[in-house]
Scaffold this motif. Sequence first.
Motif, short mmCIF file in Angstrom:
data_model
loop_
_atom_site.label_atom_id
_atom_site.label_comp_id
_atom_site.label_asym_id
_atom_site.label_seq_id
_atom_site.Cartn_x
_atom_site.Cartn_y
_atom_site.Cartn_z
N LEU A 270 19.27 0.10 66.30
CA LEU A 270 20.01 0.53 67.49
C LEU A 270 21.45 0.92 67.18
N ASP A 271 21.79 1.04 65.91
CA ASP A 271 23.14 1.47 65.50
C ASP A 271 24.21 0.54 66.07
N ILE A 272 24.01 -0.75 65.90
CA ILE A 272 24.99 -1.71 66.39
C ILE A 272 26.22 -1.75 65.49
N SER B 273 11.50 -1.78 65.55
CA SER B 273 11.13 -1.34 64.21
C SER B 273 11.15 0.18 64.21
N MET B 274 12.27 0.73 63.72
CA MET B 274 12.45 2.17 63.76
C MET B 274 12.94 2.76 62.44
N ARG B 275 13.62 1.95 61.64
CA ARG B 275 14.24 2.46 60.42
C ARG B 275 13.84 1.65 59.20
N THR B 276 12.57 1.51 58.97
CA THR B 276 12.12 0.77 57.80
C THR B 276 12.40 1.58 56.54
N THR B 277 12.91 0.92 55.50
CA THR B 277 13.19 1.59 54.23
C THR B 277 12.60 0.80 53.08
N ASP B 278 12.33 1.49 51.98
CA ASP B 278 11.81 0.79 50.81
C ASP B 278 12.96 0.08 50.09
N ASP B 279 12.60 -0.75 49.14
CA ASP B 279 13.59 -1.49 48.35
C ASP B 279 13.08 -1.53 46.91
N LEU B 280 13.41 -0.50 46.15
CA LEU B 280 12.90 -0.38 44.79
C LEU B 280 13.45 -1.47 43.88
N ILE C 158 9.66 -3.22 46.49
CA ILE C 158 9.01 -3.14 47.80
C ILE C 158 8.88 -1.67 48.19
N SER C 159 7.65 -1.20 48.29
CA SER C 159 7.41 0.19 48.67
C SER C 159 7.66 0.37 50.16
N TYR C 160 7.67 1.64 50.60
CA TYR C 160 7.89 1.92 52.01
C TYR C 160 6.82 1.28 52.88
N PHE C 161 5.55 1.44 52.47
CA PHE C 161 4.46 0.88 53.26
C PHE C 161 4.54 -0.64 53.30
N ASN C 162 4.86 -1.23 52.16
CA ASN C 162 4.99 -2.69 52.12
C ASN C 162 6.13 -3.15 53.03
N ALA C 163 7.24 -2.40 53.04
CA ALA C 163 8.36 -2.74 53.91
C ALA C 163 7.95 -2.67 55.38
N GLU C 164 7.13 -1.67 55.73
CA GLU C 164 6.63 -1.57 57.10
C GLU C 164 5.80 -2.79 57.48
N ILE D 4 9.60 -5.04 72.81
CA ILE D 4 9.57 -4.43 71.48
C ILE D 4 9.74 -2.92 71.59
N ILE D 5 10.44 -2.35 70.61
CA ILE D 5 10.66 -0.91 70.54
C ILE D 5 10.18 -0.44 69.17
N LEU D 6 9.15 0.39 69.14
CA LEU D 6 8.55 0.84 67.88
C LEU D 6 8.56 2.36 67.80
N ASP D 7 8.91 2.86 66.63
CA ASP D 7 8.91 4.31 66.41
C ASP D 7 8.01 4.62 65.21
#
Length: 603
Positions: free
Chosen positions: A124-126, A476-483, A487-493, A512-515
């Motif tokens: 939410l860009d807090i 859950s709107m901005r999931t990112t990976d963590d190399l 942690i891959s993108y899908f795993n992060a999701e 809940i707000i999901l994108d």
Amino acid sequence: MKTTSLKTAYLAESSLLAALLVRLKRRNLYFVAGEITSFVAMLGFVVLATTLHNATWTLWLAAVCLALYVVIRRFDVQNEARITAVDQLRQAYEDEARYLEGDFTPFDDGARHADTRHPFALDLDIFGPSSLFHRLNRTVSTGGSRSLAEFLTRLPGHTPQAKAEVERKREAIDELAAKQTWRMKFIAQGKGKAGGIDSTRLTQTMQAAAKVSIPRFAAARLPFAIACASIVGFFATLFLAVFTPLSANVPVWWGIINFFVVMLICTKPLRMVSKTANLLHAELTACVQLLSLITTEDMQAALNKQLQTELEGALLAFKQLQQTVASLDRRSNVLGLMFANALFLSDFFLVRKFLKWQDSHLKHFEQWVDCLSKADALVSLATFRYNHPETVQPQIEDAPKIVYQATNLRHPFLGTKAVGNDLCIEQGQYHIVTGANMAGKSTFLRCVGVNYVLAMAGLPVFADEMRVSCFWLFSSMRTTDDLTHGISYFNAELLRLEQLIGYCHNHPNTFIILDEILKGTNSLDKLNGSRLFLQTMSQLPASGIVATHDLELSKLEDENPSRFANYCFEIELGNDVTYSYRITRGVAQNQNATFLLKKILKA
């Protein structure tokens, strides 16, 4: 008052203060000239006294010039202080005008408060550049910054006291918002301390002070009585030496013994106290100034009685500590220190004063810093309230379920460009939102979330009307990976969705707000996984909004119309793409990816 009128008012105040600043600086030149003239005149009369015979009058004139120099110098110091205060206030007004133009650079963006695992802050860009915190933040202390971050991220949720907590904050914010001149003075005074008041340093330093091992003898009654008797004895012998045959050596040796005994007993404890106290000088001065402003009679209605009482107690204690620190600073004058200890045992009473302060106030210090931090954060919220007269106060429902109803709901970051939309969602309902790329789905989701955060912080919202209950929030709107951690993108999701499920189990009544669920897998797997996830979530005490490109998910409404409802952001395709940014009932029919790609390939 409209935003343009506010900007004009801020700039007008800034101009008036700039003109006052010019006059004060001109006056400063007169004071400097007066100081130089009176000082030179004093020296001239002293020199004249040495060259003329029987010219006592020149010494009297030299004394007058010296007194005049002292008076002018005092006015000069006061004028310098006023120049600083006026300049800080002018800058504060100018910063607010810049804010209304969309320039937030004068304010801290709070990026250090960001937490990627927070239930909603990242999505939410807090925090961060141009974030909600960046727009709100006017705090003048690190503690105030933390308190403001907590107001925006620690929602009262679905608890018995939630509505009362929100209303208490709202009352304080509304009162402070009406005191515009006072708020600007508060913000300006905070600018006087470079980098703001370091609340953490204050607290840590006082925790260190609590561990300082100072002999307790100075706080006892017997040493106090002996010290008082010694002072009386010294002045008694001094009187007798002047008016009786008593030898002058008696008061001299008495004073010498006083000095060495005090230095022997008190030097080490005072050295330990000084290490702590010297770190506090700048913070204490700033805190006393702010507390003096907060505890004025005008502010009694703005803050709740308990907070006001705490801050009044804090002001008294901070002033006492400030006096102690000032006394420690004066010890650097060696000649003065010798006389003060010989005649008045000053170091003994300084140690005693610190011990008594330590016993009476130290245990409350952390609580007082916290109260000041909360008041600091409330000033920021009130300034945002004042700067946005186009907003409305939401109606907070004391309902045991999720209620979110809004008319013409707009994103706070978009200003006049924002397109308003309506929303009506209650317990157990899920809105499936479809639409083309850039049609407004994600912006709408953030609009819903950010306005709810504003409502729970006690602030008005960007809507014509809004009615909400108090519930928990997860996105859950901005999931990112963590190399770095493999942690891959899908795993992060998956980890984020797992966190969401656990959160909903532990926090009944979560919105809940999901994108785009499961973006990191293939279309068919994504569809099946999304259907399974939403069907599972529909069994939990939660509600929410889900944006998706999978039109097949819209069939959930046919399967379970009491739980799922379809909404969309439709576009029109012609020679170009037309975006309405309006949410309507139903499923999106038009997509734009292929259309836009063809235009690029033809270019």
